[in-house]
Design an enzyme around this catalytic site. Sequence first.
Site, PDB file in Angstrom:
ATOM      1  CG  HIS A  38      -2.023   0.876   1.154  1.00  0.00           C
ATOM      2  ND1 HIS A  38      -1.719   2.344   0.969  1.00  0.00           N
ATOM      3  CD2 HIS A  38      -3.296   0.665   0.826  1.00  0.00           C
ATOM      4  CE1 HIS A  38      -2.959   2.822   1.032  1.00  0.00           C
ATOM      5  NE2 HIS A  38      -3.916   2.098   0.880  1.00  0.00           N
ATOM      6  CB  SER A  48      -0.644   5.317   2.933  1.00  0.00           C
ATOM      7  OG  SER A  48      -1.668   4.324   3.276  1.00  0.00           O
ATOM      8  CG  ASN A  49       2.867  -0.346   5.295  1.00  0.00           C
ATOM      9  OD1 ASN A  49       3.957  -0.398   5.263  1.00  0.00           O
ATOM     10  ND2 ASN A  49       2.067  -0.970   5.818  1.00  0.00           N
ATOM     11  NE  ARG A  50       3.489   5.114   8.534  1.00  0.00           N
ATOM     12  CZ  ARG A  50       3.434   5.609   9.635  1.00  0.00           C
ATOM     13  NH1 ARG A  50       3.505   6.942  10.114  1.00  0.00           N
ATOM     14  NH2 ARG A  50       2.654   4.895  10.832  1.00  0.00           N
ATOM     15  CG  PHE A  51       7.911  -2.863   5.775  1.00  0.00           C
ATOM     16  CD1 PHE A  51       8.394  -3.059   7.067  1.00  0.00           C
ATOM     17  CD2 PHE A  51       8.534  -3.450   4.752  1.00  0.00           C
ATOM     18  CE1 PHE A  51       9.159  -4.168   7.324  1.00  0.00           C
ATOM     19  CE2 PHE A  51       9.439  -4.318   4.749  1.00  0.00           C
ATOM     20  CZ  PHE A  51       9.920  -4.621   6.263  1.00  0.00           C
TER      21      PHE A  51
END
Length: 158
Positions: A37, A39-42
């Site tokens: 995704h 917006s995921n910050r991984f």
Amino acid sequence: MLVTHELSPIYDNHSKILILGTIPSVKSREVGFYYAHPSNRFWPTLEHLFNTKLATKEDKIKFLHDNHIALWDVFKSCDIHASSDASIKNYELNDINMITKIANIQAIFCTGKTAYNNLIKNYKTTIPIFCLPSPSSANATFKLDNLIEKYSIIKTYI
């Protein structure tokens, strides 16, 4: 909705740490890769930690191997509403031993409390297990700088 994990774990016999999420999000299942995704910050967190840019799936896989990082998820299948970890029930676990038998894993890091709580409840090991904050944008408590600070512990083990 019953979701079955369809992504292969990423690891090799040189992996030193194992990072575990819960189960791929709706977007990750659509794209066929972990933490997909936008917006995921991984991945942005790892980019900052390792001063690199990871633009493609191939870049990310190479990065994981080059840095001795294994990546997978705790759940093999579960009932989940959309991508909400809080809704997970009726789960079956992945066999984490398939990685720890091959790789010399020095530490396991879970990306959020759901993964962590279910792992320590169901998996017995002498390998240290750490709970990291979820990189999901739904975890608004942690800004990117906070995530980078918390995730920096992984560099201690690789």
